[in-house]
Design an enzyme around this catalytic site. Structure first.
Site: not given
Length: 460
Positions: A17, A19-20, A24, A42, A148
């Site tokens: 994946g 993200g901003g 990962v 990560k 979060d």
């Protein structure tokens, strides 16, 4: 594995994946006697690694999680730096996120049962209670807040174990002023958090209340749990449960009154079913792609001849065409003088000569003249050579979008739908917008479409 990318002693595999801020990857580490352990790495995106405000967020996550040791929290096992880009090494959860599971259930028009939904929420509540109660080396409360808690950050293994991950924007209440407004996922972040005001553990109560309400949305006979979820997700902090343990106790009390078991069996069955269907789809897709690249040879479909024979066949066809033309020119017509047979006309074949007995004189040769060919038309026309039609050039180009994680895509303000997708566009420059509401990601980028060509977008 010598050619694989490595971070220290870790071998990096496929990307799971993006993200901003980070990406990962699936990874593994090897040891003596064939030891091999699967992990997750990560890493800060390389284009952001040198920004002074980005790398500290990942290191802060490691600082926070190393203080926590709980069965419902994904553990950070190591921290490293590669080319000024820090990375975390975490335990691997063999399963899916709650967001993926919920989306799959919605697409199949079903939902989690009440037992599975409560098992998820109570497991996350246990993880948050442990984090909220964490203390420093002097035994003073840290006042840790996750900030979060979303379905994308709740992982569920194929055995039904629930783990909370991504403490990347977690904050200590004493240091919350250092984290600017706007951090958090819209729809799950508490109003005071989005406004940039100080937060405490009740911000996590709010987020978990929203998650509980979503899980119970289509579950019948759950009026009281919905009331509990609504109280937890109250806009005003003082209207919520005072802490996460109070929320968990209210759910446990209702569950016990209904004699609903606290077991992961139903949840594990849902995860295993999703993973099984994914594996089946991947195998079928791989087989289909393999057949497309290398079509099977069968008795019904003979193997094509090698391409190197094509020039020889073309030359033979051309020679036959020339000979046919020569024969036609050699035949006299009423309007045209005959051409010299010594140049163009083939010699007539001799007749068979019978052999008489030796005492008799030889029989005279009987020559049979050749059979004349039919006369061609008086005004012959030469047919033009046959040519293969040239296909018209495509007037548009194609845009192919396939992202991990998925995104809702639109071009020039026109909604295309959820990736993966393929669409034809007019040549030129366009504006592509990508959005993932589950992760709070949004990205706008310029693309150029070329006539008759494919343009691929495979990352955020």
């Amino acid at each position: 594995m010598s050619g694989a990318r490595r971070l220290g002693r870790y071998v990096i595999g496929e990307r799971l994946g993006s993200g901003g801020l980070g990406e990962v990857y699936l990874a593994h580490v090897e040891g003596a006697r064939g030891f091999r352990k699967r992990l997750v790495v990560k890493q800060v995106r390389r284009e952001l690694a040198r920004r002074p405000d980005v790398a500290p967020l990942l290191l802060a996550e490691a600082e926070v999680v190393q203080r926590l040791a709980h069965g419902n929290i994904v553990q950070v096992l190591d921290v490293g730096v590669d080319d000024d880009a820090p990375y975390l090494v975490m335990e691997h959860v063999d399963g899916v996120s709650l967001a993926e599971l919920a989306r799959d259930l919605e697409q199949r028009d079903t939902h989690l049962g009440i037992a599975a939904a409560l098992f998820v929420v109570e497991s996350v509540a246990a993880a948050l209670a442990h984090a909220h109660a964490a203390r420093d080396g002097d035994d003073a409360p840290l006042g840790l807040v996750h900030r979060d808690v979303t379905p994308a950050n709740i992982l569920v293994s194929r055995d039904g174990v629930v783990k909370l991950t991504d403490f990347g924007i977690a904050a200590l209440t004493t240091a919350a002023r250092d984290v600017g407004p706007g951090f958090g996922t819209p729809g799950y972040a508490a109003p005071e958090q989005l406004a940039g005001r100080p937060v405490d553990a009740r911000a996590d109560v709010y987020a978990l209340g929203v998650v509980l309400g979503e899980l119970l949305a289509d579950t019948p006979d759950t009026d009281e749990p919905r009331t509990i979820a609504a109280r937890a997700a109250s806009p005003a902090p003082h209207d919520r449960f005072p802490d996460i343990s109070s929320l968990a106790a209210a759910l446990e009390q209702w569950r016990a009154s209904r004699r609903i078991s606290h077991e992961p069996a139903e949840l594990a069955a849902c995860v295993r079913d999703l993973l099984h269907r994914r594996d089946h789809l991947a195998r079928n897709l791989g087989a289909a792609l393999d057949q497309r690249v290398r079509p099977p040879q069968t008795a019904a479909l003979p193997a094509p001849r090698p391409r190197r024979r094509a020039p020889a066949l073309a030359a033979a066809a051309a020679l036959l065409g020339v000979l046919a033309g020569v024969v036609w020119l050699a035949v006299p017509t009423a309007d045209a003088p005959a051409l010299a047979p010594t140049i163009f006309a083939p010699e007539p074949e001799p007749a068979v000569v019978p052999v008489a007995p030796e005492p008799a004189p030889p029989a005279p040769l009987a020559v049979t003249p050749p059979k004349p060919l039919p006369a061609p038309p008086t005004s012959p026309t030469v047919a033009p050579p046959r040519t293969r039609p040239t296909p018209a050039r495509a007037a548009h180009g194609r845009l192919l979008v396939n992202l991990v994680p998925w995104a809702e895509a639109s071009v020039d303000g026109r909604t295309l739908g959820r990736t993966p997708l393929t669409v034809e566009l007019a040549p030129g420059k366009h504006t592509l917008e990508l959005q993932n509401p589950d992760l709070g990601q949004r990205r706008t980028r310029a693309i150029t479409i070329t006539r008759g060509a494919d343009t691929h977008v495979t990352d955020w």
